[in-house]
Design an enzyme around this catalytic site. Structure first.
Site, PDB file in Angstrom:
ATOM      1  CG  ASP A 149       0.537  -1.560   7.709  1.00 29.98           C
ATOM      2  OD1 ASP A 149       1.427  -2.404   7.928  1.00 29.98           O
ATOM      3  OD2 ASP A 149       0.746  -0.332   7.747  1.00 29.98           O
ATOM      4  CG  HIS A 169      -0.397   0.035   2.534  1.00 21.62           C
ATOM      5  ND1 HIS A 169       0.418  -0.959   3.040  1.00 21.62           N
ATOM      6  CD2 HIS A 169      -0.497   0.966   3.529  1.00 21.62           C
ATOM      7  CE1 HIS A 169       0.776  -0.640   4.280  1.00 21.62           C
ATOM      8  NE2 HIS A 169       0.246   0.513   4.592  1.00 21.62           N
ATOM      9  CG  HIS A 219       0.092   4.237   4.844  1.00 21.47           C
ATOM     10  ND1 HIS A 219      -0.647   3.451   5.680  1.00 21.47           N
ATOM     11  CD2 HIS A 219      -0.723   5.266   4.475  1.00 21.47           C
ATOM     12  CE1 HIS A 219      -1.854   3.971   5.824  1.00 21.47           C
ATOM     13  NE2 HIS A 219      -1.934   5.061   5.099  1.00 21.47           N
ATOM     14  CG  HIS A 232       3.981  -2.091  11.272  1.00 22.92           C
ATOM     15  ND1 HIS A 232       4.772  -0.988  11.504  1.00 22.92           N
ATOM     16  CD2 HIS A 232       3.196  -1.770  10.213  1.00 22.92           C
ATOM     17  CE1 HIS A 232       4.479  -0.040  10.631  1.00 22.92           C
ATOM     18  NE2 HIS A 232       3.520  -0.490   9.827  1.00 22.92           N
ATOM     19  CG  HIS A 253      -3.982  -0.014   6.755  1.00 26.81           C
ATOM     20  ND1 HIS A 253      -3.899   0.498   8.033  1.00 26.81           N
ATOM     21  CD2 HIS A 253      -2.828   0.363   6.127  1.00 26.81           C
ATOM     22  CE1 HIS A 253      -2.744   1.157   8.165  1.00 26.81           C
ATOM     23  NE2 HIS A 253      -2.091   1.088   7.029  1.00 26.81           N
ATOM     24  CG  ASP A 284       4.852   2.979   7.480  1.00 28.41           C
ATOM     25  OD1 ASP A 284       3.985   3.366   6.686  1.00 28.41           O
ATOM     26  OD2 ASP A 284       4.601   2.226   8.446  1.00 28.41           O
ATOM     27  CG  HIS A 285       4.145  -0.171   4.306  1.00 24.71           C
ATOM     28  ND1 HIS A 285       4.063  -1.505   4.638  1.00 24.71           N
ATOM     29  CD2 HIS A 285       3.720   0.524   5.391  1.00 24.71           C
ATOM     30  CE1 HIS A 285       3.587  -1.610   5.878  1.00 24.71           C
ATOM     31  NE2 HIS A 285       3.371  -0.397   6.349  1.00 24.71           N
TER      32      HIS A 285
HETATM   33 ZN   LIG Z   1      -0.004   1.478   6.541  1.00 27.58          ZN
END
Ligand SMILES: [Zn+2]
Length: 319
Positions: A196, A119, A121, A234, A177, A123-124
């Site tokens: 996530d 996805h 975001h 995570h 998410h 942090d990905h």
């Molecule tokens: Zn995420």
């Protein structure tokens, strides 16, 4: 997984075509002896599971010639380095940043062919631009969210298959998410990258989706074989276990997992991978039918699984 009440019908409607697709694929790839090949994979998994399951930090996990290495990123993100030994193809799932990935590639003497994003975001996807520049790697991600995936080259649809070297990968849309979240399932090695959507003992927050959407997404994942290995985005397992114990304190499988997670985290070891079989036993987000869970959250016995799931999600958000 049990499906009940009004909302359950929708889940079945969505799952049936997927199951058919899977069967169709298995028979097309392995027209003869397909079942025995699948069973062989299952035996390999159980051998692995009893042996090196909890030594992920120091061991490369090899599943049917797909090597998987966990790469720690930022504070609690996990990226996964994939290497198909037959073709030499290498990829990284959800690189938060380029640095840790470059280090892992150098240590193994590998280059990078693909970046796989579950996805959008940051942090990905934070490592996409640098890794693409450095290795000329191609970015693979969800078609449904392609405008938000930095540098995307290959946009894949729900149910679509794609070859990572000699490994067949299936893309599953798992929104909730984010609206364009996908999970990647490597059929032969029964390895599932859930970003996530599904965590160990938890699930992602509903930033862009409804409880119903997320429940359907999770139900798609739990329809995969029980011995599927789950690699999530995570390391949230410790806090997830604490919450889960407040809604199902009598769940023995959960108590045992919580103890195991504490021991692993005390040694700074990852709690990943997990399996779908285990998650079904102790992940409250996969257990909305549990009488104990419903009692803890004041959800009526007659309420739908979606309503109970929504109550679990709301309680976790408040925790
Ligand atoms: Zn995420």
């Amino acid at each position: 997984m049990r499906f009940r009440a009004a909302g359950g019908l929708k889940v079945w409607v969505m799952l049936t075509p997927f199951t058919e697709l899977r069967t169709a694929w298995e028979s097309s790839v392995w027209p003869r002896g397909g079942t025995s090949r699948v069973l062989l994979g299952a035996r390999t998994n159980s051998q692995f599971w009893g042996g090196i399951k909890r030594q992920f930090n120091s061991a490369t996990i090899t599943q049917a010639a797909l090597q998987i290495d966990l790469v720690k990123c930022l504070v609690d993100n996990y990226a996964y380095l994939l290497h198909d030994t037959a073709s030499g193809t290498t990829g990284i799932v959800d690189p938060s940043a380029a640095g840790p990935v470059v280090k892992a590639l150098k240590e193994k003497g590998l280059s990078l062919d693909y970046i796989l994003n579950t996805h959008h975001h940051w942090d990905h996807t934070g490592g996409n631009a640098d890794l693409k520049k450095q290795y000329n790697a191609k970015v693979v991600g969800p078609r449904a969210d392609q405008e938000r995936i930095p540098g995307i080259d290959i946009a894949l649809r729900d149910g679509e298959t794609w070859m990572f070297g000699e490994q067949l990968m299936r893309v599953l849309d798992t929104p909730g998410h984010t609206r364009g979240h996908v999970s990647f399932y490597f059929e032969r090695s029964k390895s599932l990258f859930t970003g996530d959507t599904l965590f160990s003992i938890g699930c992602g927050r509903l930033f862009e989706g409804s409880p119903e959407q997320m429940w359907i997404s999770l139900s798609k994942l739990t329809a995969l074989p029980d011995d599927t290995l789950v690699y999530c985005g995570h390391e949230y397992t410790m806090s997830n276990a604490k919450f889960a114990l407040t809604v199902e304190p009598q769940n023995i499988a959960l108590q045992s997992r919580a103890q195991q997670v504490k021991e692993l985290r005390d040694k700074d070891q990852p709690t990943i991978p997990t399996t779908l079989r285990e998650e079904k036993e102790f992940n409250p987000f996969l257990r909305p039918f549990s009488a104990e869970l419903r009692k803890s959250l004041n959800v009526a016995a007659a309420a739908s699984d979606i309503d109970a799931f929504a109550a679990v999600r709301a309680a976790k958000d408040r925790a």
